[in-house]
Motif scaffolding. Structure first.
Motif, PDB file in Angstrom:
ATOM      1  N   ASP A 172      -5.518   1.218  -4.416  1.00 32.83           N
ATOM      2  CA  ASP A 172      -6.531   0.333  -3.845  1.00 32.83           C
ATOM      3  C   ASP A 172      -7.277  -0.447  -4.920  1.00 32.83           C
ATOM      4  O   ASP A 172      -7.630  -1.616  -4.717  1.00 32.83           O
ATOM      5  N   GLU A 176      -7.237  -4.524  -5.344  1.00 35.98           N
ATOM      6  CA  GLU A 176      -8.517  -5.244  -5.379  1.00 35.98           C
ATOM      7  C   GLU A 176      -8.607  -6.145  -6.605  1.00 35.98           C
ATOM      8  O   GLU A 176      -9.032  -7.305  -6.517  1.00 35.98           O
ATOM      9  N   CYS A 177      -8.204  -5.634  -7.761  1.00 43.82           N
ATOM     10  CA  CYS A 177      -8.273  -6.414  -9.003  1.00 43.82           C
ATOM     11  C   CYS A 177      -7.329  -7.611  -8.956  1.00 43.82           C
ATOM     12  O   CYS A 177      -7.673  -8.705  -9.432  1.00 43.82           O
ATOM     13  N   ARG A 179      -6.440  -9.202  -6.258  1.00 45.43           N
ATOM     14  CA  ARG A 179      -7.030 -10.179  -5.337  1.00 45.43           C
ATOM     15  C   ARG A 179      -8.121 -10.996  -6.030  1.00 45.43           C
ATOM     16  O   ARG A 179      -8.197 -12.219  -5.873  1.00 45.43           O
ATOM     17  N   LYS A 180      -8.961 -10.315  -6.792  1.00 46.22           N
ATOM     18  CA  LYS A 180     -10.028 -11.010  -7.504  1.00 46.22           C
ATOM     19  C   LYS A 180      -9.448 -11.986  -8.524  1.00 46.22           C
ATOM     20  O   LYS A 180      -9.928 -13.122  -8.665  1.00 46.22           O
TER      21      LYS A 180
END
Length: 233
Positions: A172, A176-177, A179-180
């Protein structure tokens, strides 16, 4: 559940062909890490990321490697390819993910185990294998003639590490990283750099100098020598 995303979508323009499909000792380079993952109890499934025109080759590999659960078309950059692999893996609800370059054929079951143990023991978001530079490392300054540079300074080798793959992450967090980074249009050369950028912690464990990334044609000869050692040919 623990999956592996294997980006192997490079076109090899400077190499003279797609490195991942070059044959050494009767097998494609890409097959060697797949063999290790296929036999490992630490890998539950593999997401293989390939060039768009080679998806059929991926399906042929999938027929021989039961852990290859998905074949995904790669993106423009390695980072985009990994992100596409992570999105495909999300359906499997993994807790952890290996990311491994498809042109690093010389990985071992022991390395996979060491990464898993370290991620658990240190309670961090990522673990990478790394080796110390053997040569003296200089910081390049202003460019002169092609390939020539002024030298700014000599770096302290004791504080430098050469990162390798496979790298292991909390799934996860890595997703997330990515996506950023996509939102910010930030490109890194490996996944652990994204973990670092967004405030998470990575630990480095001892890598293996034999775990080279095939970059130039000369590397194929080195790989063949090490493969003979690995497989006692």
């Amino acid at each position: 559940m623990r999956v592996a995303v294997v980006p192997a979508a490079g076109l090899g323009k400077r190499f003279g062909g797609k490195k991942q499909f070059f044959t050494v000792m009767g097998k494609k380079l890409l097959e060697y890490p797949l063999l290790v993952m296929e036999k490992s109890e630490l890998v539950d499934g593999v997401i293989l990321v390939l060039p768009a025109q080679d998806l059929e080759t991926g399906r042929e590999l999938q027929s021989r490697f039961r852990k290859v659960v998905k074949i995904v078309e790669g993106g423009k950059e390695r980072q985009h390819s990994v992100y596409r692999g992570l999105l495909a893996a999300k359906e499997l609800s993994p807790q952890e993910v290996f990311v491994h370059d498809g042109v690093r054929p010389l990985i071992t079951p022991a390395l996979l185990n060491d990464l898993v143990v370290a991620l658990s023991d240190y309670q961090v978001e990522g673990v990478i294998p790394a080796v110390k530079p053997k040569e003296t490392v200089k910081e390049a300054g202003a460019p002169l003639e092609p390939g020539d540079f002024m030298v700014n300074r000599t770096l302290n080798r004791d504080k430098l590490l050469l990162a390798q793959t496979p790298q292991l992450f909390r799934f996860d967090v890595l997703l997330e990283c990515h996506r950023k980074a996509l939102e910010e249009e930030f490109i890194a050369t490996d996944d652990s750099a994204l973990i670092e950028r967004y405030g998470y912690q990575t630990v480095a464990i001892p890598g293996d100098y034999r775990n080279i990334k095939v970059t130039t044609p000369e590397d194929l000869k080195i790989v063949e020598l090490f493969l003979k050692e690995f497989y006692l040919v």
